[in-house]
Structures are given as C-alpha cells and as structure tokens.
Design an enzyme around this catalytic site. Structure first.
Site, PDB file in Angstrom:
ATOM      1  CG  HIS A 177      15.218  -3.533 -24.430  1.00  0.00           C
ATOM      2  ND1 HIS A 177      15.014  -2.201 -24.128  1.00  0.00           N
ATOM      3  CD2 HIS A 177      15.894  -4.055 -23.380  1.00  0.00           C
ATOM      4  CE1 HIS A 177      15.546  -1.947 -22.945  1.00  0.00           C
ATOM      5  NE2 HIS A 177      16.083  -3.046 -22.465  1.00  0.00           N
ATOM      6  CB  SER A 217      20.725  -2.199 -21.379  1.00  0.00           C
ATOM      7  OG  SER A 217      20.865  -1.472 -20.173  1.00  0.00           O
ATOM      8  CG  ASP A 223       0.841   5.576  -3.312  1.00  0.00           C
ATOM      9  OD1 ASP A 223       0.160   6.537  -2.906  1.00  0.00           O
ATOM     10  OD2 ASP A 223       0.365   4.464  -3.561  1.00  0.00           O
ATOM     11  CG  ASP A 269      21.509   6.455 -14.793  1.00  0.00           C
ATOM     12  OD1 ASP A 269      20.318   6.080 -14.693  1.00  0.00           O
ATOM     13  OD2 ASP A 269      22.265   6.580 -13.803  1.00  0.00           O
ATOM     14  CG  HIS A 318      18.553   9.809 -11.866  1.00  0.00           C
ATOM     15  ND1 HIS A 318      19.877   9.941 -11.544  1.00  0.00           N
ATOM     16  CD2 HIS A 318      18.386   8.522 -12.240  1.00  0.00           C
ATOM     17  CE1 HIS A 318      20.503   8.770 -11.732  1.00  0.00           C
ATOM     18  NE2 HIS A 318      19.615   7.902 -12.155  1.00  0.00           N
ATOM     19  CG  HIS A 374      21.650   1.404 -17.072  1.00  0.00           C
ATOM     20  ND1 HIS A 374      21.852   2.527 -16.301  1.00  0.00           N
ATOM     21  CD2 HIS A 374      20.315   1.179 -17.071  1.00  0.00           C
ATOM     22  CE1 HIS A 374      20.675   2.958 -15.853  1.00  0.00           C
ATOM     23  NE2 HIS A 374      19.727   2.166 -16.305  1.00  0.00           N
ATOM     24  N   GLY A 402       0.768  -1.225   0.000  1.00  0.00           N
ATOM     25  CA  GLY A 402       0.000   0.000   0.000  1.00  0.00           C
ATOM     26  C   GLY A 402       0.803   1.283   0.000  1.00  0.00           C
ATOM     27  CD  GLU A 419      24.716   3.490 -15.140  1.00  0.00           C
ATOM     28  OE1 GLU A 419      24.231   3.781 -16.230  1.00  0.00           O
ATOM     29  OE2 GLU A 419      24.430   2.444 -14.526  1.00  0.00           O
TER      30      GLU A 419
END
Lengths: 555, 555
Positions: free
Chosen positions: B366, B368, B50, B163, B78, B370, B48, B195
């Site tokens: 896809h 990444s 958020d 990043d 960020h 990073h 519960g 990072e």
C-alpha cells in the site's frame, strides 16, 4: 479429581488469544500453582463495564488444591485481578518487592490487605510447593523487578518467562540474567511458556539507552518548560527523565496521582534515584523560571481524566502550558488509543507548544518493553525447550511466535497454540492437548461482579437506536386499560413523532383488545405482542429500531 | 449582503480541524462558488449516527448567490454530502467523468438524479461564473480523474489543490500536470488552499509502482488462491492486481457490491483495463484450480458487513478461505480501524491462510494517496502563493503544513490556520481574517437530518451507565399519588436492587410530599426534584450514575 500423579498439566484462564487478564496454572499431583492474575480493559463495545477478569470457576471448584499465587511483575494485566481472586481463594502471594508495593495498594482499596499473606521473593529465592521446586530468574521489562519462573517437577521443568525483552544497556542496571537462563536451559526445559506481544516485529527491541540520549538532547535545547508524559509504572523511563533534568539543572514536579504514588514506592524501595532537592510541588512551578522546570505527568494514552489531557484543555490548577513549552510523549500509543492521543496533540499545538509524539520509531522517545522477533528467538535458544506454548498475545502473535520457535529448533508439532481453558498434559515426557476446563470472562461494573451479557446487549441497542417506552396503566383485576398509553422516547428522534404516536396508540389498543378477545390476557403475552407490533410499525415508518419497552402498570 | 465588490472571500464549512466533510467556498461580487461537499463518518462516541455533513445554513440564507458546485474528485469526504446539499440548493455540479459516475449513484439513491444538472469537465475545461474564470489541472491521487482548481478573479487567482501526491510512475498514466501547475504559479497565485493529510510525514510519498512490483512477487510465489482486499475506489491499485493476475495467468473474481460497481464504472469510462475473459463469477471459483484464482474484495478496513470479514468467518456463500491461500491487505488501516483489521487477521490465520497486512511501509502492499512533506513543499514551490490556507487536516497537520510553507518562502504571517466558518477577505491584495459565518455539523440518522446534540448526550449516558425509570401514577387535578411508584431499569444492574427500590420508593414519596407542603406542585418541579434526589441516592449506594427518568402519569 486426580487419577494419575505422574502428569503435569498446564493451562491458562486468561492471556491466550488476547492481550490482558493473564492467568496461567500448573497442576502437579495434588497441587495447583497460579502464575499471575491480571485484568483487561474493555473496548468501546463493552459499554459501561470497568474491568474484565478471568473466570476462575474451575479454581473455586478445586479450591483445596490451589496452593499459591506467584506474580511475575506489577503491570495491571498481571495483577489487576488479584483482589477479586483472593476474595474467593485466599492463598499466599509471592512477588518481588516493587510488585508487592503495587499489589498492596490494590488490596488496601479492596480492604483485604490485613487478611492477605504476601511473601517477598527475589531472583535467588526458592519456593517449595508439594513436589514442585520453584526458582526464579531476572528479566528486563518496562517496569522494575520482573522475574521469570522455573517450576521444577519430577516430570520435568516448566518455565514461564513473564514479560521480557533483552535490553543490554538498561537504566538502573536491571539486566536480564542470561547466565541463569542458560543454566536452566542446560538442565533441561520440558515446556516453555513465552510472551508473544511483539512476535510480529522483526529485529531486536531497541534499548532504553536510546531514549535517554534523545531526552538529553531535547532538554539541552529546550528554552522553556519541558513536560514529559509516560506510564507511571515505567520507572526506567522516569529515571531517564530525572537524569536529563539533572544534567540541565532543572527541578521536577509530578502530576497525576499514580505518578506521585509510584515514584514514592520506587524511591522508598530503592528503584528510583532522584537527587535531593530536585522534587518540587505543583504550586512552586510558577515561582521558577520556565527553563528550570520539568514536569512529569500521567495521560500519555490520551486518558480524559489524566493530567496531560487536563493540561491540554487548561484545566489543571496552578499549571499552564504556554507557547514554546515542549511536551514529550515518552510512551507509544497502545493500539486503540491513537485518536485520543492525537486529540491532545492538536490541543497542545493550539496552545503554542512544541510536541514530540508518535510511535517510538518516529519520535525516539519510547522503546517497547516487549521483545521483538530476535529477542524471542534468543529466549527460545537459551531455554531449548522440548515443548512450547506461546502466551500473552492475540492469535496472529501466537502464530508468528510458533514460526520463530520452529526456526530455532523446536520440532514441528511440539508447539501448542491453545485457547484459554485448553489443558496440556505431559506424561512420561509426552505432551498432549485433549481436554478443556471451564474458562471465560467475568465483568466488573462499579461494584458488581458477574456475567453481564444481557446488560450489555440492552445497552448496545439503546446506545445505537435509542429507546421507546410505552406505559399502559391498567386495572389488572378487571383487565381494563385505564387511560391512553404514554409514549416516552429517549435517544430516539423522529420528525413525525406526533403522527407516529397516534399510530402506536392505535396499534397498542388493538393488540390489547385482540388478546382480550382471544382470552390471552397474561401480562407477559401482552407485553411481548405490543413489543413486536410496535417494533414493526416503527421500523416501517422510520427505518429505525429503538428498543421497545412496554410497561404495564397495575393502578 | 455585499458592500464591497472588490473583495474576494474564502471560507470553509468543513474540512478544517478535521479529516472529512470537506466543503470550501469562494465569494466574489454577487457569486458564491462551492468546492466539494463531503461527509464524515462518526467515531464511536456518536452513537447510532450514520453520517455527519456540513451545516449549510449560511448558504441557504444566501441561496440566490450560490452559483455552482465544483467537485475535485469522487471520495466520500468530497462527495458524500452532495445529495443533501442539492435538496436544499439546486445548482449545477461540475465534475470529471469518473467523479460524475460516483455522484450519479448517490443521486439515484436519493431519487434526485432527474432534477440535477451534472456537467462533465476535464483538465482543459473553462467555466465562467460571474467575473470568476475557473480552470483546472490534473493531480494524482488514490482514485482516478482528480483535478485541482484555479479560480481567476479580478483580485487575483485562488487555487484549491484537491487531494494530491506527486507520483511520477503512476498506474494508468494518471500523471500530475506539473507543467500546468508551473504556468499557474508563474501567472501569480494570490492564495493557495492545499491539503494537509500527511503533513506530519517526512520525505516523499512512495510510488504506486512499488506496490505493483510487490504484488507481482507474491502472485508468482503463491501456490493457491490469492485474495486481495482494497478500497473499491482505488482503481490504480485494482489495475495493479489485474496486471499481476495477468502475468501469472490467473482469473479474477470480484466480491463486494461496491467493488463490482466501481469496476463496472471504471471499465465503461476507460479508467480500468481488464483482459477479455479474465473476470469470472463467484460461483465459478470452485471449478478452477486454486492457483488459477485471484479474488478482489472489499473490507480492508475490517468493516463487519464487507466481504473480507465474512470470508474470514466462513460466511460467504460459494467462497472459502483454505490453508495456504494468501490474503493481502492492499490498503493501510485508517487510524481508528486498526483493531477491526487485526481481528480479521487473527481469523484468517486460524483458517490457515498466509496474511500480508500492516501499514504500507511494513507490508509493501500500500502507498498513501496523499503527499508527504516533500510533495507538499513541491506544490507550494510550483504555486508560489502570496497567501496560504492549509486545508483537509486536523490541527496538528495544518500546523505542520504552515511550517512547510514558511520553509519554501511563504512569508511569516501570510499563512492562515483557520476554523470552519472563519472568513479570509482579500482586498487590494491584502488578506485578513476578521469575521465568521455560521458553520457546524448536521447529523444524518436513518432518515432524520438535523442537529442532535441532546439525543447523543442521552444515548451516551444510557450506554455507559444504563437507565432507571420511575413511573408515578397520579391524579393531576387532586394532586394525589394513586399507587406506589414503579421502578424499571434497563442496562443498569445492582445486586441489591430490592433494597435500592425500597430506598428509592421512600425518597420519591418524601420528595412529592415536601413539594406539596411547600405548595410547589408543578410537574416539572416534581420531576426535577425526584431526578436529583434519586440520582444522589443511587450514586451513594451503588457508585453508578444511570440516567434517571421520572414519569408522572395522569390517570
């Protein structure tokens, strides 16, 4: 009620559109034979439920026709529901030696071992039930002693593969019996039920041999303790660890109750070979130099109470993980468990250990027990079925499996992607799916077994938004409120609770008075109205929706 | 209180030992500069709640020294904490154009846009704060307009990478500025914060270009609608979809509020180029032939309320997924979201669609944002730092990043793996970590912001075992129980509840009498004792442990 004796019917009560709680059935004439009876573990949305098992209402209704339960192998998703099933329908259970060993443990826990009839079979056995002649064939999987099942009826032969891969270099010679599979295929297979777990993965499933080689490499290089975590039921993996320990002259300690139990059963029944003197007790670990120690433990899925997590948090008596120890996750994380596993990996690094983890393809320390696409194609090719029902998978896996079947010659429209409860009837060699029987989930919570939808809904709301109780002491006869309502909250927070309380107080009293004036004084009505008004008030003022529980007490 | 002006101090309030809620700080002299202020999304155990944001008590205590917030890029981890931060400490916020666009949206939602000071910067900007001269360099990531930060102090230069990856063939020419990074490295970097998200992955991160090529292939072969789901913030990915649609002469509709918003901001500020006339409204979709339609939507992580899930369950007005449509997940599932995603995949197959899904390496749809290991090594090589703090990662990622640093020349012992709140002080070019400042989590629940450990513990027990309330009406003054206790359960089920109730009744009355005889009649004591005795009784008889809530009411 059976109207037509020349129909063979096939359905599932679990295992379709899901991974878990496998339960399949063949009906012919006056006889129903059940294949497997597993359980499923709940995901996080099923709060507080321990187990899910198939709803067997249909079988209970037709109890007098259920003849036998045949079990393909000893994984939980194939045997976990057996005690609950036998308590309602007590029929003979046919299974291999190792599988029976695991089933017996469960029946003992449920205190029904004595009244159960367990019959040991192997791949050469024949079982006759009514007009069904049932034979078996060896398949290779991530647990010992697995069988596929061929049910020969006058209408034709129905085959259930059990769980399988084709590992041609398995540990302990548990080779798949391809020759027998071909014989079955050549005689003619009317319908094949084949497991779909890895139907999304291209290629062949890698062999256990690769893991053995990688384990040996690490054991040879390791300067201190080696800790290996794997599934207790994966006896071939355990054998590989034993072999690597033997080659590097290390002793072996077992951590975790299920690890100790399964190793015992496997050694007693001849499925695992551990050199004499290799096994040591937990308390002996600290007496030896670290480079002489191997530890095998449970907990590869990040389970909180299992050995590995406890080791990673320094909570295992007599055993510490020290810098330069090596910890190997010899089991890939099952989808859903990834974060529990990485949490333990973090802790192990903090203790200074080296950690080998990740999926089998990245760590080299695990191979799947389920066939990839080419394994599945091979099974379809050997069996050459007329009809095909992909089983043991979520929808997309069944979908991909159908595509594989069509690629090796199963005719379009001859594959049935069905749901639990759908029935496929075959008559005069024509198969149709036009009817359903009752099916569903039965929830097991502690000692309760039943349908628990309402309990789960309550828990979900409470868990997300908290709960607000309004306790109103009344004199029922005089229809009078005796003192101010009491508001108790649990898991519900508000910065302005005292203001909120004043408002709720006012609304509660107003609601009761209004109903009184309207002569609507039934307690159910009062509770409903209070619940509605308070819920609205709380939502307007806090944006939250805790569960509102009005409690009228007759003092 | 600062005693020594020649010390530069670095610490994190979030982002270490976790992915999320990044917040880093540099202190020099009388000035504190904050880098980033993000949030973290709770996992299932935080029922519960958020959002989680960094606990900024230390900064609030030293408010008069906090000078500025500099933001590296617009991802939630960020910028998600910025509104809460500015409400307590209102300082100027420095960020690039696209990042400011996203920050403004948040500040508007929190109604503090008007009183906030937002200053636009780019990679050529210079910001002077006290004796800190701050410059910037372009890095490449999965959102436009990202910067790394170089803070030049009299003690030396501290660099925070933001990043990044090194994509040398990015969409829209968002190339990493390697030349500037070398210049910074040549001038001398005292300490680097870099990072660590993909520090476990060997090799180089694949380029965005590969996705563009794969998208084009599918678009060319597709016979009907193509639906692509991706992160709204991944503007390069959106550009690739636009390019593929353009090449195959398709129109483009956007589904999902954040998708519409971000595309608008990106087009306005020149980060996304969509040919005139390509964009269509949702309601126009059905007017066109399916092979002329592309749909881009939110929901690639399986989010229940997002567009893709609603499409998969037939719950999106005006838009239907029909057989032979192609659905592409152009985003890998973030760890933890896999089952939500496969659930949607199953639904899409049931609708007859073709689905392309899975990790980037299996789907090709896809890559990444990073850096993998070689990207991270490259950054370390360009910057040649004396000291290194790996950031933005869970422990094992920080651990692996340290190994990478040592492999390219950072001296052993010069890498600090620290926790949120640990401080690294550098004086006369020697770095030490010997002290900590307060840090932790602040929970955001609806409109409440605070520390909620007790609320979460309650909710967890209730959600797993249910709750049992015992309401005892008493006359406090006379110390008498007025009538039988009332037992109310929520989320707690027992087959023998009436028997249980009798037993609990007895125990409750016995407990109260015993305490009365011993003259221990404080209500707290009574409640504690009842809770203890009832909990034990319930556990013995049901094996369950619901939360026991005794309620004494003074009537």
């Amino acid at each position: 009620m059976r109207t037509n004796d020349n129909v063979v019917s096939i359905f599932a009560l679990g295992g379709l559109n899901e991974i878990g709680k496998n339960m399949y059935a063949i009906e012919y004439g006056n006889d129903i034979v059940i294949i497997d009876c597993g359980n499923k573990f709940p995901d996080e949305s099923l709060l507080g439920i321990d187990l899910i098992i198939p709803d067997i209402s249909y079988l209970v209704e037709n109890k007098e026709r259920v003849r036998a339960l045949i079990v393909t192998h000893g994984h939980e998703d194939h045997i976990g529901g057996i005690p609950f099933f036998l308590k309602k329908i007590n029929v003979p259970v046919y299974a291999t030696s190792f599988t029976l060993g695991l089933i017996e443990v469960k029946l003992k826990e449920h205190r029904i071992l004595r009244e159960s009839e367990l019959i040991e079979i192997n791949s050469d056995s024949t079982v006759q039930i009514g007009e069904m002649n049932i034979t078996f064939f060896k398949v290779n999987h991530s647990i010992p002693d697995c069988l596929g099942i061929a049910m020969n009826t006058p209408e034709g032969t129905i085959v259930n593969t059990g769980d399988f891969k084709f590992d041609l270099t398995p540990a302990n010679n548990e080779r798949p019996d391809i020759h027998k599979m071909v014989q079955i295929g050549d005689k003619g297979v009317l319908l094949l039920l084949s497991e779909s777990t890895n139907a999304e993965r291209p290629g062949y499933t890698p062999s256990e041999q690769m893991v053995g080689e990688n384990l040996e490499k690490i054991f040879t290089q390791a300067k201190r303790k080696v800790i290996v975590s794997t599934f207790a039921s994966n006896v071939s993996r355990i054998q590989q660890v034993v072999n690597a320990a033997d080659k590097t002259k290390r002793k072996l300690a077992l951590l975790g109750r299920s690890m100790v139990n399964v190793v015992k059963v496997a050694m007693e029944r001849g499925y695992l070979f551990i050199p004499k003197g290799m096994l040591i007790e937990t308390r002996d670990i600290n007496e030896l130099s670290p480079e002489m120690v191997t530890i095998m433990c449970t907990g590869s899925q990040g389970e909180t109470m299992a050995a590995l997590n406890r080791l990673s948090t320094g909570n295992f008596r007599d055993v510490e993980i020290l810098p330069e120890d090596i910890v190997i996750f010899a089991a890939g994380p099952i989808p859903g468990n990834e974060r529990n596993v990485t949490s333990i990996v973090d802790n192990l690094y903090k203790l200074g250990a080296h950690v080998i983890y990740g999926s089998g393809s990245s760590s080299g320390m695990h191979v799947s027990g389920h066939g990839y696409q080419e394994d599945l194609r091979l099974m379809l090719t050997l069996m050459k079925p007329k009809y095909f029902i992909p089983i043991h998978g979520e929808y997309r896996m069944l979908h991909h499996h159908r595509i594989l079947a069509e690629s090796v010659g199963v005719e379009e429209d001859n594959t049935f992607i069905i749901k639990n409860g759908d029935v496929v009837d075959i008559e005069n060699s024509i198969a149709r799916s036009t009817r359903t029987i009752p099916s569903g989930n039965t929830y097991v919570d502690g000692v309760d077994v039943g349908n628990m939808e309402f309990v789960l809904r309550d828990r979900k709301q409470i868990s997300e938004e908290g709960m607000l109780m309004i306790i109103i002491p009344m004199n029922k006869q005089e229809e009078k409120v005796l003192s101010e309502p009491e508001f108790i909250s649990r898991g519900f927070v508000d910065q302005n609770f005292s203001e909120l309380r004043e408002g709720m107080n006012r609304i509660t009293m107003e609601t009761i008075n209004e109903l009184h004036e309207a002569n609507r004084y039934s307690w159910n009505t009062i509770k409903k109205q209070i619940k509605r008004s308070i819920a609205q008030y709380v939502k307007e003022h806090t944006k939250k929706e805790p569960m509102i529980v009005p409690i009228l007490m007759d003092i």
